[in-house]
Design a protein around this motif. Sequence first.
Motif, PDB file in Angstrom:
ATOM      1  N   ALA A 305       0.807  -1.202   0.078  1.00 31.35           N
ATOM      2  CA  ALA A 305       0.120  -0.014  -0.124  1.00 31.35           C
ATOM      3  C   ALA A 305       0.777   1.215  -0.078  1.00 31.35           C
ATOM      4  N   GLY A 306       1.813   1.148   0.761  1.00 23.76           N
ATOM      5  CA  GLY A 306       2.775   2.392   0.863  1.00 23.76           C
ATOM      6  C   GLY A 306       3.832   2.463  -0.671  1.00 23.76           C
ATOM      7  N   THR A 308       2.354   1.829  -3.384  1.00 28.84           N
ATOM      8  CA  THR A 308       1.240   2.198  -4.451  1.00 28.84           C
ATOM      9  C   THR A 308       1.254   3.622  -4.113  1.00 28.84           C
ATOM     10  N   PHE A 309       0.973   4.292  -3.050  1.00 32.61           N
ATOM     11  CA  PHE A 309       0.552   5.478  -2.634  1.00 32.61           C
ATOM     12  C   PHE A 309       1.747   6.366  -3.155  1.00 32.61           C
ATOM     13  N   ALA A 310       2.926   5.859  -3.068  1.00 28.83           N
ATOM     14  CA  ALA A 310       4.178   6.738  -3.316  1.00 28.83           C
ATOM     15  C   ALA A 310       3.922   6.870  -4.825  1.00 28.83           C
ATOM     16  N   THR A 311       3.831   5.675  -5.578  1.00 29.04           N
ATOM     17  CA  THR A 311       3.942   5.637  -7.268  1.00 29.04           C
ATOM     18  C   THR A 311       2.847   6.670  -7.563  1.00 29.04           C
ATOM     19  N   ILE A 312       1.807   6.546  -6.916  1.00 28.69           N
ATOM     20  CA  ILE A 312       0.595   7.556  -7.435  1.00 28.69           C
ATOM     21  C   ILE A 312       0.874   8.842  -7.167  1.00 28.69           C
ATOM     22  N   THR A 313       1.470   9.047  -6.046  1.00 29.79           N
ATOM     23  CA  THR A 313       1.802  10.702  -5.771  1.00 29.79           C
ATOM     24  C   THR A 313       2.911  11.253  -6.965  1.00 29.79           C
ATOM     25  N   GLY A 317      -1.056  10.855 -10.019  1.00 32.41           N
ATOM     26  CA  GLY A 317      -2.290   9.993 -10.074  1.00 32.41           C
ATOM     27  C   GLY A 317      -2.700   9.333 -11.386  1.00 32.41           C
TER      28      GLY A 317
END
Length: 408
Positions: A305-306, A308-313, A317
């Motif tokens: 999850a971490g 994924t969040f970093a990649t999206i940021t 998006g």
Amino acid sequence: MSHPTEPRYPGFSGPPPQYPQQGPTAPPPLYPGASVLSHSSPGAATHPPSDPQAPVHPHDPAHPQPGTPPPGISAQQQPRATPGPRTAPDDLDYRNGPGNRVHFKAYQRGTDATALGQLLLYIPGFLMSLLVVGMVAGILDAATGLPYWLPTAAWAISGGLVFHRPTEDFFARHLLRLQRPLPQEAARLEPVWREVTARAGVDGRRYQLWIEDSEDLNAYAAAGHIVGVTRFALEHLPSAQLAAVLAHELGHHTGGHAWSSLLGYWYSLPGRVAWRVIRAVVVISLTLAGYFSRLATGFLVLMIAGITFATITVLYGLPLVLLVVPYLMAAVGRRAELRADRHAAALGFGPMLAEVLHTMHLAETRGREHAAAGKPLADEGTLARLLSTHPDYPTRLHRLQPYLRPQG
């Protein structure tokens, strides 16, 4: 040479045509496909005409007369092909026979709004693929000293292979499993293709005709020049209905749907491959972690999850946009099918295309009833409809109605 029972052809008001003289007792020549076509629904048994000298087509639809605009378009929109006498006792009015002049359009193909929409929707996939290719190029540069820009540049210019004839040939043979027409198949297919392209004002020699060895009623438009039909369609459809199917596929080519779809697919391929690899690694990791303890599984889920969040940021998006793209691509694909139907109808093949779609609709309904084995047919789910790249048959038949009404 007189003929005992001269056939009468639709749209022909003059005296019966004379068959070529081949000797004092030679019968009239047989024409390609005249004795093997079935003019009933696909799948019915085929029988040669009872009188080989006068082939009869009992179920042929009415066809537009030469020089008469089909329903829905004006005379100025008709392709300028000089009508000539009928040259074959078939159900299609061949207007581009020997001696006739066909006027080609100045622009043989274009890029309509549907094709542009496809290309725009492929941009997020292209950017993800560029990121993947760049990462691979960086690894190769560090490991082997290969210049970083070389793999990236090679991938960027590789899209031109979509229009490379030898590459198209390889693609048709080994990926689409198509075959070159046999001599008797070419004799059946090529006159129909010439008629379709003559009406459209397109040089049909730019395209390559292919056959798929299949018992399904289907056809293809792929890459820059591939036009394929199934052997079932070739052997069982009357010439007018076969022409309608080919006119639909030609519409995909002249509208730019075929090349834009394949080009977008190619440039988004590295990103899709990377996504499938990441997904497989995640599934395997969670499965293995589950064998040890719930704590290990929870820790792994938090770590994923971490990341994924970093990649999206970092990517603003962009990965989230990829979740919506399949639905938008399916909607654009449905629009492309309707545009190709309209292209075929504008050339005068609306009634024939409607017959083919009606036959396919009946076959699909019967197949679903057989699969249900007496149970009530379940409606297709909303998600499946949104992801379908083809409109349902009632919608396509409804859109053809303006081309089926007689002009008052």
